[in-house]
Design an enzyme around this catalytic site. Structure first.
Site, PDB file in Angstrom:
ATOM      1  N   GLY A 298       1.332 107.304  11.866  1.00 25.19           N
ATOM      2  CA  GLY A 298       1.971 106.912  10.617  1.00 25.19           C
ATOM      3  C   GLY A 298       2.367 105.466  10.480  1.00 25.19           C
ATOM      4  O   GLY A 298       2.815 105.049   9.403  1.00 25.19           O
TER       5      GLY A 298
ATOM      6  N   GLU B 251      -0.033 109.204  18.044  1.00 23.77           N
ATOM      7  CA  GLU B 251      -1.239 109.572  17.292  1.00 23.77           C
ATOM      8  C   GLU B 251      -1.542 108.574  16.163  1.00 23.77           C
ATOM      9  O   GLU B 251      -1.639 108.953  14.999  1.00 23.77           O
ATOM     10  CB  GLU B 251      -1.059 110.959  16.656  1.00 23.77           C
ATOM     11  CG  GLU B 251      -0.781 112.092  17.603  1.00 23.77           C
ATOM     12  CD  GLU B 251      -0.419 113.399  16.891  1.00 23.77           C
ATOM     13  OE1 GLU B 251      -0.158 113.383  15.667  1.00 23.77           O
ATOM     14  OE2 GLU B 251      -0.402 114.439  17.552  1.00 23.77           O
TER      15      GLU B 251
ATOM     16  N   GLY C  80      -3.534 106.414  13.552  1.00 29.69           N
ATOM     17  CA  GLY C  80      -4.845 106.453  12.922  1.00 29.69           C
ATOM     18  C   GLY C  80      -5.093 105.127  12.234  1.00 29.69           C
ATOM     19  O   GLY C  80      -5.723 104.215  12.763  1.00 29.69           O
ATOM     20  N   ARG C  81      -4.502 105.009  11.041  1.00 24.78           N
ATOM     21  CA  ARG C  81      -4.679 103.815  10.212  1.00 24.78           C
ATOM     22  C   ARG C  81      -4.456 102.514  10.987  1.00 24.78           C
ATOM     23  O   ARG C  81      -5.182 101.546  10.827  1.00 24.78           O
ATOM     24  CB  ARG C  81      -3.661 103.888   9.071  1.00 24.78           C
ATOM     25  CG  ARG C  81      -3.806 102.822   8.015  1.00 24.78           C
ATOM     26  CD  ARG C  81      -2.598 102.868   7.061  1.00 24.78           C
ATOM     27  NE  ARG C  81      -2.283 104.201   6.619  1.00 24.78           N
ATOM     28  CZ  ARG C  81      -2.775 104.777   5.520  1.00 24.78           C
ATOM     29  NH1 ARG C  81      -3.586 104.102   4.747  1.00 24.78           N
ATOM     30  NH2 ARG C  81      -2.435 106.005   5.184  1.00 24.78           N
TER      31      ARG C  81
ATOM     32  N   ARG D 241      -9.259 105.462  -2.071  1.00 32.26           N
ATOM     33  CA  ARG D 241      -7.823 105.175  -2.034  1.00 32.26           C
ATOM     34  C   ARG D 241      -7.257 104.580  -3.326  1.00 32.26           C
ATOM     35  O   ARG D 241      -6.197 105.022  -3.780  1.00 32.26           O
ATOM     36  CB  ARG D 241      -7.468 104.295  -0.825  1.00 32.26           C
ATOM     37  CG  ARG D 241      -7.788 104.979   0.527  1.00 32.26           C
ATOM     38  CD  ARG D 241      -7.279 104.186   1.726  1.00 32.26           C
ATOM     39  NE  ARG D 241      -5.835 104.206   1.785  1.00 32.26           N
ATOM     40  CZ  ARG D 241      -5.055 103.214   1.414  1.00 32.26           C
ATOM     41  NH1 ARG D 241      -5.561 102.083   0.980  1.00 32.26           N
ATOM     42  NH2 ARG D 241      -3.754 103.341   1.485  1.00 32.26           N
TER      43      ARG D 241
ATOM     44  N   TYR E  38      -4.552 107.064  -4.701  1.00 32.51           N
ATOM     45  CA  TYR E  38      -3.140 106.711  -4.482  1.00 32.51           C
ATOM     46  C   TYR E  38      -2.708 105.483  -5.280  1.00 32.51           C
ATOM     47  O   TYR E  38      -1.568 105.045  -5.144  1.00 32.51           O
ATOM     48  CB  TYR E  38      -2.873 106.377  -3.008  1.00 32.51           C
ATOM     49  CG  TYR E  38      -3.401 107.335  -1.974  1.00 32.51           C
ATOM     50  CD1 TYR E  38      -2.889 108.631  -1.853  1.00 32.51           C
ATOM     51  CD2 TYR E  38      -4.367 106.927  -1.065  1.00 32.51           C
ATOM     52  CE1 TYR E  38      -3.365 109.476  -0.871  1.00 32.51           C
ATOM     53  CE2 TYR E  38      -4.841 107.780  -0.078  1.00 32.51           C
ATOM     54  CZ  TYR E  38      -4.333 109.056   0.010  1.00 32.51           C
ATOM     55  OH  TYR E  38      -4.795 109.896   0.986  1.00 32.51           O
TER      56      TYR E  38
ATOM     57  N   CYS F 157     -18.707 107.752 -13.296  1.00 35.39           N
ATOM     58  CA  CYS F 157     -18.263 108.115 -14.648  1.00 35.39           C
ATOM     59  C   CYS F 157     -16.831 108.637 -14.664  1.00 35.39           C
ATOM     60  O   CYS F 157     -16.588 109.812 -14.944  1.00 35.39           O
ATOM     61  CB  CYS F 157     -19.201 109.152 -15.226  1.00 35.39           C
ATOM     62  SG  CYS F 157     -20.905 108.638 -15.115  1.00 35.39           S
ATOM     63  N   GLU F 158     -15.884 107.793 -14.332  1.00 33.03           N
ATOM     64  CA  GLU F 158     -14.456 108.128 -14.359  1.00 33.03           C
ATOM     65  C   GLU F 158     -13.716 106.831 -14.642  1.00 33.03           C
ATOM     66  O   GLU F 158     -14.024 105.805 -14.024  1.00 33.03           O
ATOM     67  CB  GLU F 158     -13.960 108.615 -12.984  1.00 33.03           C
ATOM     68  CG  GLU F 158     -14.661 109.807 -12.409  1.00 33.03           C
ATOM     69  CD  GLU F 158     -14.013 111.125 -12.790  1.00 33.03           C
ATOM     70  OE1 GLU F 158     -12.882 111.112 -13.331  1.00 33.03           O
ATOM     71  OE2 GLU F 158     -14.643 112.155 -12.548  1.00 33.03           O
TER      72      GLU F 158
ATOM     73  N   TYR G  31      -9.409 105.731   6.328  1.00 34.87           N
ATOM     74  CA  TYR G  31      -9.436 106.576   5.135  1.00 34.87           C
ATOM     75  C   TYR G  31     -10.368 105.990   4.076  1.00 34.87           C
ATOM     76  O   TYR G  31     -10.110 106.065   2.883  1.00 34.87           O
ATOM     77  CB  TYR G  31      -8.007 106.807   4.603  1.00 34.87           C
ATOM     78  CG  TYR G  31      -7.104 107.370   5.682  1.00 34.87           C
ATOM     79  CD1 TYR G  31      -7.256 108.685   6.102  1.00 34.87           C
ATOM     80  CD2 TYR G  31      -6.143 106.576   6.315  1.00 34.87           C
ATOM     81  CE1 TYR G  31      -6.461 109.196   7.134  1.00 34.87           C
ATOM     82  CE2 TYR G  31      -5.358 107.080   7.346  1.00 34.87           C
ATOM     83  CZ  TYR G  31      -5.521 108.390   7.745  1.00 34.87           C
ATOM     84  OH  TYR G  31      -4.754 108.886   8.760  1.00 34.87           O
TER      85      TYR G  31
HETATM   86  C1  LIG Z   1      -2.893 111.810   9.671  1.00 30.26           C
HETATM   87  C2  LIG Z   1      -2.191 112.120  10.931  1.00 30.26           C
HETATM   88  C3  LIG Z   1      -2.000 111.126  11.895  1.00 30.26           C
HETATM   89  C4  LIG Z   1      -2.401 109.695  11.682  1.00 30.26           C
HETATM   90  O1  LIG Z   1      -1.737 109.120  10.613  1.00 30.26           O
HETATM   91  P1  LIG Z   1      -1.851 107.534  10.366  1.00 30.26           P
HETATM   92  O2  LIG Z   1      -0.966 107.290   9.232  1.00 30.26           O
HETATM   93  O3  LIG Z   1      -3.277 107.256  10.061  1.00 30.26           O
HETATM   94  O4  LIG Z   1      -1.412 106.878  11.614  1.00 30.26           O
HETATM   95  C5  LIG Z   1      -1.406 111.480  13.082  1.00 30.26           C
HETATM   96  N1  LIG Z   1      -0.986 112.748  13.299  1.00 30.26           N
HETATM   97  C6  LIG Z   1      -1.151 113.730  12.395  1.00 30.26           C
HETATM   98  C7  LIG Z   1      -0.693 115.094  12.698  1.00 30.26           C
HETATM   99  C8  LIG Z   1      -1.757 113.451  11.186  1.00 30.26           C
HETATM  100  O5  LIG Z   1      -1.898 114.414  10.276  1.00 30.26           O
END
Ligand SMILES: *Cc1c(COP(=O)(O)O)cnc(C)c1O
Length: 414
Positions: free
Chosen positions: A239, A273, A275-276, A312, A316, A342-343, A370
């Site tokens: 996150g 964990e 991601g982004r 995105r 969002y 077409c949106e 994403y």
């Molecule tokens: C989406 C997600 C992440 C990664 O989120 P980021 O914002 O990309 O870091 C980690 N853990 C879980 C359970 C998720 O659903």
């Protein structure tokens, strides 16, 4: 992204000109920087040095095999949410013992596949899933290591679509029910309690809610201790946000330090964990201006990328910086950068002041997370190619889809 720079008036990813990439691989085209991905991972690894820890990259942010492989080679594990992601991670060279499985709707089949692969842990999100996992593990003669994803009911103060740690969200086990559920887990023969887990949302720019959530989770860890339930790891989720425009994204250190202080004496293995944060600023979407349509009220620059590529902005209302690959002299106009879909929601950026001509290349920045992973074939548009730059080389890591492939699985009635 940090790995983009102007050299002799041309935007480069690492040492490779984006003009060259467009000529070689066509547009639209995703471009990732290996170096940017690795240095983002290294920021986490450095901060976690001295702790028993594991960085599990959230595959859903960008699941290209080359991206996963670059991360696996540097010691990352993976956070998966489907059998598809499990398969990808293993195909990319992941160590199953470094995979955690999140998600609210794991099927029996997905549980079986993950058990057979020997993953590190299931992040269980409900009472029903706990029973189901126990049954599946029993049926195939395995023991499932589990953690419960607890919902700490803290406000991540981010976009409602990516906020996951409030009571009203579908994710995780309610904080007040977690203790009883751990006791239940302890009774189940085919489960082994390994840890506790929490993920409160995405694109967080303030480290405070993470710490707030951790305080609550640690309260629970203590209560579990009283119940004789000893945990081996704590998973802090992902996150951490990135800069898209002018946000002040915290450093990994500002994010992790306060939590590590609280965890130092606990002896728990620490899992994160992200991601982004690992891939977002390491990627861009390269696109070409197809057509300029100046108008009375608005000027539209229609490009060959669209919302089916990068959803995105449409989904969002997200901002991505959009920069010319070969900046031109001349008076800039204010453009809405839109795709051919077409949106009316098909925009990539609005109100951008750029000097533009038809045929110009644009780089849509911070598109590594994403982006491709949320893309679709809407309007029967083949998915764009993906390229990874590594120093002075550019490698095709996913070829462009062909139109025939889009309907290859379909057939008319007999
Ligand atoms: C989406 C997600 C992440 C990664 O989120 P980021 O914002 O990309 O870091 C980690 N853990 C879980 C359970 C998720 O659903």
């Amino acid at each position: 992204m940090s790995a983009v720079s102007l050299r002799d008036g041309v935007l480069h990813a690492e040492q490779v000109s984006l003009v060259e990439i467009a000529a070689r691989f066509g547009t639209p085209c995703w471009v990732y920087s290996r170096q940017a991905i690795e240095s983002a991972l290294d920021e986490f690894l450095r901060e976690l040095e001295g702790f028993d820890s594991l960085v599990c990259y959230a595959v859903k942010a960008n699941s290209n095999l080359a991206v996963l492989n670059v991360l696996a080679r540097r010691g990352a594990g993976f956070d998966i949410v489907s059998a598809g992601e499990l398969s990808r991670a293993l195909a990319a060279g992941a160590d199953a013992q470094r995979i955690v499985f999140s998600g609210v709707g794991k099927t029996d089949e997905e549980m079986e596949l993950a058990l057979a692969a020997g993953i590190l842990c299931f992040n269980v999100e409900s009472a029903a899933e706990l029973e189901r996992l126990n049954a599946v593990a029993g049926r195939i003669g395995k023991t499932a290591a589990i953690s419960l994803r607890v919902n700490p009911d803290v406000d991540a103060r981010t976009h409602p679509y990516v906020s996951t740690g409030l009571k009203e969200n579908k994710f995780g086990v309610a904080f007040d029910e977690a203790r009883a559920l751990y006791r239940r887990a302890k009774q189940l023969a085919h489960l082994e309690i390994s840890g506790i887990d929490c993920h409160i949302g995405s694109q967080l720019l303030d480290p405070a809610p993470f710490s707030e959530a951790l305080d609550k989770v640690l309260l629970l860890v203590d209560q579990l201790g009283e119940d004789g339930i000893v945990l081996h790891h704590i998973d802090l989720g992902g996150g951490l946000g990135i800069r898209y425009r002018d946000e002040e994204a915290p450093s990994v250190s500002e994010y992790l330090r306060p939590m590590l202080e609280k965890l130092r004496a606990r002896g728990l293995r620490i899992v994160v964990e992200p991601g982004r944060r690992l891939v977002g600023n390491a990627g861009l979407l390269l696109t070409r201006v197809e057509c300029l349509k100046p108008g009375e009220v608005k000027n539209f620059a229609i490009v060959d990328a669209a919302m089916n590529d990068l959803a995105r902005p449409a989904l969002y209302g997200s901002w991505h910086d959009i920069v010319p690959v070969v900046p031109r002299a001349g008076t800039p106009l204010v453009w809405d950068i839109v795709g051919p879909v077409c949106e009316s929601g098909d925009f990539l950026g609005r109100g951008r002041e750029i000097a533009l001509e038809t045929g110009d290349l644009l780089a849509i920045l911070s598109a590594g997370a994403y982006g491709m992973s949320m893309s679709s074939n809407y309007n029967s548009r083949p998915r764009a190619a993906e390229v990874m730059v590594d120093g002075a080389s550019a490698h095709l890591v996913r070829r462009r889809e062909s139109v025939e492939e889009l309907y290859a699985l379909e057939q008319p009635l007999p």
